[in-house]
Design a protein around this motif. Structure first.
Motif, PDB file in Angstrom:
ATOM      1  N   THR A 233      -1.404 -15.111  18.433  1.00 27.21           N
ATOM      2  CA  THR A 233      -1.870 -14.800  17.337  1.00 27.21           C
ATOM      3  C   THR A 233      -0.342 -14.830  16.451  1.00 27.21           C
ATOM      4  OG1 THR A 233      -3.580 -13.273  17.887  1.00 27.21           O
ATOM      5  CG2 THR A 233      -2.592 -13.046  15.767  1.00 27.21           C
ATOM      6  N   LEU A 234       0.564 -14.340  16.976  1.00 27.54           N
ATOM      7  CA  LEU A 234       1.897 -14.320  16.442  1.00 27.54           C
ATOM      8  C   LEU A 234       2.409 -15.624  16.026  1.00 27.54           C
ATOM      9  CD1 LEU A 234       4.447 -12.780  15.110  1.00 27.54           C
ATOM     10  CD2 LEU A 234       5.428 -12.900  17.452  1.00 27.54           C
ATOM     11  N   MET A 235       2.298 -16.543  17.208  1.00 28.13           N
ATOM     12  CA  MET A 235       2.629 -18.014  17.062  1.00 28.13           C
ATOM     13  C   MET A 235       1.682 -18.661  15.917  1.00 28.13           C
ATOM     14  SD  MET A 235       5.483 -18.563  18.471  1.00 28.13           S
ATOM     15  CE  MET A 235       5.999 -16.856  17.838  1.00 28.13           C
TER      16      MET A 235
ATOM     17  N   THR B 264      -4.901 -11.368  -0.528  1.00 26.38           N
ATOM     18  CA  THR B 264      -4.739  -9.917   0.145  1.00 26.38           C
ATOM     19  C   THR B 264      -5.871  -9.873   1.384  1.00 26.38           C
ATOM     20  OG1 THR B 264      -4.266  -8.950  -1.796  1.00 26.38           O
ATOM     21  CG2 THR B 264      -5.517  -7.681  -0.494  1.00 26.38           C
ATOM     22  N   LEU B 265      -7.241 -10.543   1.186  1.00 23.82           N
ATOM     23  CA  LEU B 265      -8.081 -10.531   2.216  1.00 23.82           C
ATOM     24  C   LEU B 265      -7.576 -11.158   3.530  1.00 23.82           C
ATOM     25  CD1 LEU B 265     -11.166  -9.977   2.873  1.00 23.82           C
ATOM     26  CD2 LEU B 265     -11.687 -12.088   2.048  1.00 23.82           C
ATOM     27  N   ALA B 266      -6.902 -12.188   3.284  1.00 26.84           N
ATOM     28  CA  ALA B 266      -6.448 -12.905   4.500  1.00 26.84           C
ATOM     29  C   ALA B 266      -5.220 -11.887   5.171  1.00 26.84           C
ATOM     30  CB  ALA B 266      -5.738 -14.375   4.015  1.00 26.84           C
ATOM     31  N   LEU B 267      -4.632 -11.330   4.525  1.00 27.83           N
ATOM     32  CA  LEU B 267      -3.590 -10.473   5.293  1.00 27.83           C
ATOM     33  C   LEU B 267      -4.245  -9.254   5.938  1.00 27.83           C
ATOM     34  CD1 LEU B 267      -0.674 -10.270   2.348  1.00 27.83           C
ATOM     35  CD2 LEU B 267      -0.760 -11.564   4.486  1.00 27.83           C
ATOM     36  N   ILE B 268      -5.344  -8.880   5.518  1.00 26.65           N
ATOM     37  CA  ILE B 268      -6.324  -7.594   5.924  1.00 26.65           C
ATOM     38  C   ILE B 268      -6.636  -7.937   7.163  1.00 26.65           C
ATOM     39  CG2 ILE B 268      -8.022  -6.155   5.664  1.00 26.65           C
ATOM     40  CD1 ILE B 268      -7.420  -5.916   2.610  1.00 26.65           C
ATOM     41  N   VAL B 269      -7.477  -9.447   7.183  1.00 27.28           N
ATOM     42  CA  VAL B 269      -7.968  -9.847   8.424  1.00 27.28           C
ATOM     43  C   VAL B 269      -6.969 -10.160   9.479  1.00 27.28           C
ATOM     44  CG1 VAL B 269      -9.422 -11.851   9.433  1.00 27.28           C
ATOM     45  CG2 VAL B 269     -10.052 -10.793   7.221  1.00 27.28           C
ATOM     46  N   ALA B 270      -5.754 -10.646   9.076  1.00 27.75           N
ATOM     47  CA  ALA B 270      -4.862 -10.871  10.018  1.00 27.75           C
ATOM     48  C   ALA B 270      -3.954  -9.802  10.694  1.00 27.75           C
ATOM     49  CB  ALA B 270      -3.771 -11.885   9.429  1.00 27.75           C
ATOM     50  N   ALA B 271      -4.057  -8.652   9.680  1.00 30.60           N
ATOM     51  CA  ALA B 271      -3.333  -7.586  10.184  1.00 30.60           C
ATOM     52  C   ALA B 271      -4.299  -6.701  11.427  1.00 30.60           C
ATOM     53  CB  ALA B 271      -3.181  -6.430   9.166  1.00 30.60           C
ATOM     54  N   PHE B 272      -5.710  -6.817  11.091  1.00 25.29           N
ATOM     55  CA  PHE B 272      -6.595  -6.135  12.066  1.00 25.29           C
ATOM     56  C   PHE B 272      -6.727  -6.912  13.142  1.00 25.29           C
ATOM     57  CE2 PHE B 272      -8.656  -3.982   8.261  1.00 25.29           C
ATOM     58  CZ  PHE B 272      -8.732  -2.573   8.922  1.00 25.29           C
ATOM     59  N   PHE B 273      -6.830  -8.221  13.175  1.00 23.97           N
ATOM     60  CA  PHE B 273      -6.912  -9.175  14.276  1.00 23.97           C
ATOM     61  C   PHE B 273      -5.617  -8.863  15.146  1.00 23.97           C
ATOM     62  CE2 PHE B 273      -6.886 -13.307  16.560  1.00 23.97           C
ATOM     63  CZ  PHE B 273      -8.120 -12.995  17.350  1.00 23.97           C
TER      64      PHE B 273
ATOM     65  N   ALA C 209       6.491  -8.043   9.719  1.00 27.57           N
ATOM     66  CA  ALA C 209       7.424  -8.894   8.736  1.00 27.57           C
ATOM     67  C   ALA C 209       7.006 -10.406   8.555  1.00 27.57           C
ATOM     68  CB  ALA C 209       8.775  -9.301   9.863  1.00 27.57           C
ATOM     69  N   SER C 210       6.123 -11.123   9.258  1.00 26.67           N
ATOM     70  CA  SER C 210       5.503 -12.533   9.136  1.00 26.67           C
ATOM     71  C   SER C 210       4.529 -12.270   8.255  1.00 26.67           C
ATOM     72  CB  SER C 210       5.151 -12.956  10.415  1.00 26.67           C
ATOM     73  OG  SER C 210       6.161 -13.077  11.437  1.00 26.67           O
ATOM     74  N   LEU C 211       3.780 -11.132   8.253  1.00 28.04           N
ATOM     75  CA  LEU C 211       2.726 -10.966   7.259  1.00 28.04           C
ATOM     76  C   LEU C 211       2.968 -10.726   5.855  1.00 28.04           C
ATOM     77  CD1 LEU C 211      -0.268  -9.656   9.639  1.00 28.04           C
ATOM     78  CD2 LEU C 211       0.098 -12.028   8.549  1.00 28.04           C
ATOM     79  N   TRP C 212       3.910  -9.825   5.802  1.00 24.61           N
ATOM     80  CA  TRP C 212       4.393  -8.937   4.512  1.00 24.61           C
ATOM     81  C   TRP C 212       5.358  -9.918   3.671  1.00 24.61           C
ATOM     82  CZ3 TRP C 212       3.043  -4.456   2.898  1.00 24.61           C
ATOM     83  CH2 TRP C 212       3.762  -4.159   1.829  1.00 24.61           C
ATOM     84  N   THR C 213       6.016 -10.827   4.192  1.00 25.16           N
ATOM     85  CA  THR C 213       6.991 -11.695   3.473  1.00 25.16           C
ATOM     86  C   THR C 213       6.014 -12.635   2.377  1.00 25.16           C
ATOM     87  OG1 THR C 213       8.376 -13.557   3.288  1.00 25.16           O
ATOM     88  CG2 THR C 213       6.843 -13.677   5.014  1.00 25.16           C
ATOM     89  N   SER C 214       6.514 -12.525   1.002  1.00 24.20           N
ATOM     90  CA  SER C 214       5.703 -13.399   0.031  1.00 24.20           C
ATOM     91  C   SER C 214       6.036 -14.745   0.057  1.00 24.20           C
ATOM     92  CB  SER C 214       6.150 -12.905  -1.405  1.00 24.20           C
ATOM     93  OG  SER C 214       7.650 -13.107  -1.562  1.00 24.20           O
ATOM     94  N   ARG C 215       6.869 -15.323   0.818  1.00 23.58           N
ATOM     95  CA  ARG C 215       7.139 -16.790   0.752  1.00 23.58           C
ATOM     96  C   ARG C 215       6.204 -17.280   1.701  1.00 23.58           C
ATOM     97  NH1 ARG C 215      13.268 -17.558   2.393  1.00 23.58           N
ATOM     98  NH2 ARG C 215      12.443 -19.886   2.255  1.00 23.58           N
TER      99      ARG C 215
END
Length: 344
Positions: free
Chosen positions: A100-102, A6-15, A49-55
């Motif tokens: 960032t996306l890549m 969760t922390l990693a997703l939050i950081v990636a989302a803010f960045f 979409a890239s961050l939300w997927t659980s895979r």
């Protein structure tokens, strides 16, 4: 583990959102703001979409969509900017955004497609602004991010694979060590039991210089058979079984005990119940030949006991047509879970 993800997703989302804010801040520089907003929308959809997927590994369609976005956004934004201008500032937000996306795509185990996407960014930047502007636009930094993410992803995959191999090797080593200890313990138990049986007779042989009576020789034969039971009978033996087997042999019967591993999983009262039933069966028959064998292929039967009797001499004397084969005097199947004897 959930908190870390969760922390990693939050950081990636803010960045990732930071690049969009830079684009919004510089909306006054493009010739038209509408294409820029559309490019931002594409970037937001691809990032979410890239961050939300659980895979952990991106699906191939999503990874290809990210590559398409990395091609489309530079074309859209670049068409509204003057590549020869040296006052673009944050208007080139898309360069860091694509990087960032890549990077996310590479971290999600699609490194080849991530390199392809950032490669298309480099190609567009060279055509649009020239090779000399790659550093000024931040393209080199984006390439470094993606390459670093690719190398890190591969290193983590290799480390994970090595960890699984080491774990498997450790389990195999532990199993081997436990098996060796079990064999050593079994060997010590068998040696102790053998010495207990044979030591008195060995002393008698030593004291008499090998001059044994007929009874002593017979006792040696019985002891040899008992020692053989310790080797072949293994878990088929307890005090009661040993007593009844010796009693049967003293009256002239031949007894064979074969443990083929069918009761290795039985312990405690369950095993004692089976062995006591076996001792009762051996002690209750007058058969000339007794065979007790574990049932390795049965899920319900622990031990099968068969007693065979020699043909009656009177019957054999009637002629060659009379049956001279051994007769089944005893057939017992001892269940694994219940000390109940089924005879046939």
């Amino acid at each position: 583990m959930v908190v870390s993800r969760t922390l990693a997703l939050i950081v990636a989302a803010f960045f990732s959102g930071y690049h969009v804010l830079l684009g919004v801040y510089s909306l006054d520089q493009p010739a038209s703001a509408a294409p820029i907003v559309a490019a931002m929308g594409l970037y937001i959809v691809a990032t979410v979409a890239s961050l939300w997927t659980s895979r952990m590994r991106l699906s191939l369609p999503l990874a290809l969509f990210n590559v398409g976005v990395s091609v489309a956004i530079p074309l859209i934004v670049g068409s509204q900017l003057d590549g020869s201008s040296d006052k673009l500032g944050y208007a080139t937000w898309y360069v860091a955004a694509i990087g960032t996306l890549m990077t996310i795509t590479a971290a999600r185990k699609r490194p080849q497609l991530a390199l392809l996407g950032v490669g298309m960014l480099v190609l567009h930047s060279v055509v649009w602004a020239g090779v000399g502007e790659l550093g000024h636009l931040g393209v080199i930094g984006s390439v470094v991010w993606v390459v670093a993410a690719t190398l890190l992803s591969r290193a983590l995959v290799k480390a994970n694979r090595d960890a699984r191999q080491y774990g498997r090797a450790e389990r195999e080593a532990s199993g081997w060590h436990a098996a060796q200890e079990a064999h050593l313990y079994e060997r010590q138990v068998r040696l102790t039991q053998t010495m207990r049986l044979a030591m008195p007779m060995l002393r008698r042989i030593s004291e008499s210089d090998g001059d044994l009576s007929a009874d002593d020789r017979q006792e040696c034969r019985l002891l040899e058979a008992a020692i053989r039971d310790e080797i072949r009978g293994r878990r088929l033996l307890n005090h009661a079984v040993r007593e009844q087997v010796m009693a049967a042999r003293r009256r002239g019967a031949s007894v064979t005990l074969l443990d083929e591993g069918g009761i290795d999983d039985l312990n405690g009262s369950a095993l004692e119940s089976v062995l006591n039933t076996l001792a009762t069966a051996i002690g209750g028959t007058t058969a000339d030949r007794i065979i007790a064998r574990t049932s390795a292929d049965s899920e319900t039967i622990a031990v099968t006991v068969v007693g065979l009797s020699s043909p009656d001499p009177a019957v054999s004397a009637l002629g060659p047509d009379s049956s001279g084969e051994e007769e089944v005097d005893l057939w017992i199947e001892i269940p694994r879970k219940v000390a109940r004897v089924v005879s046939g």
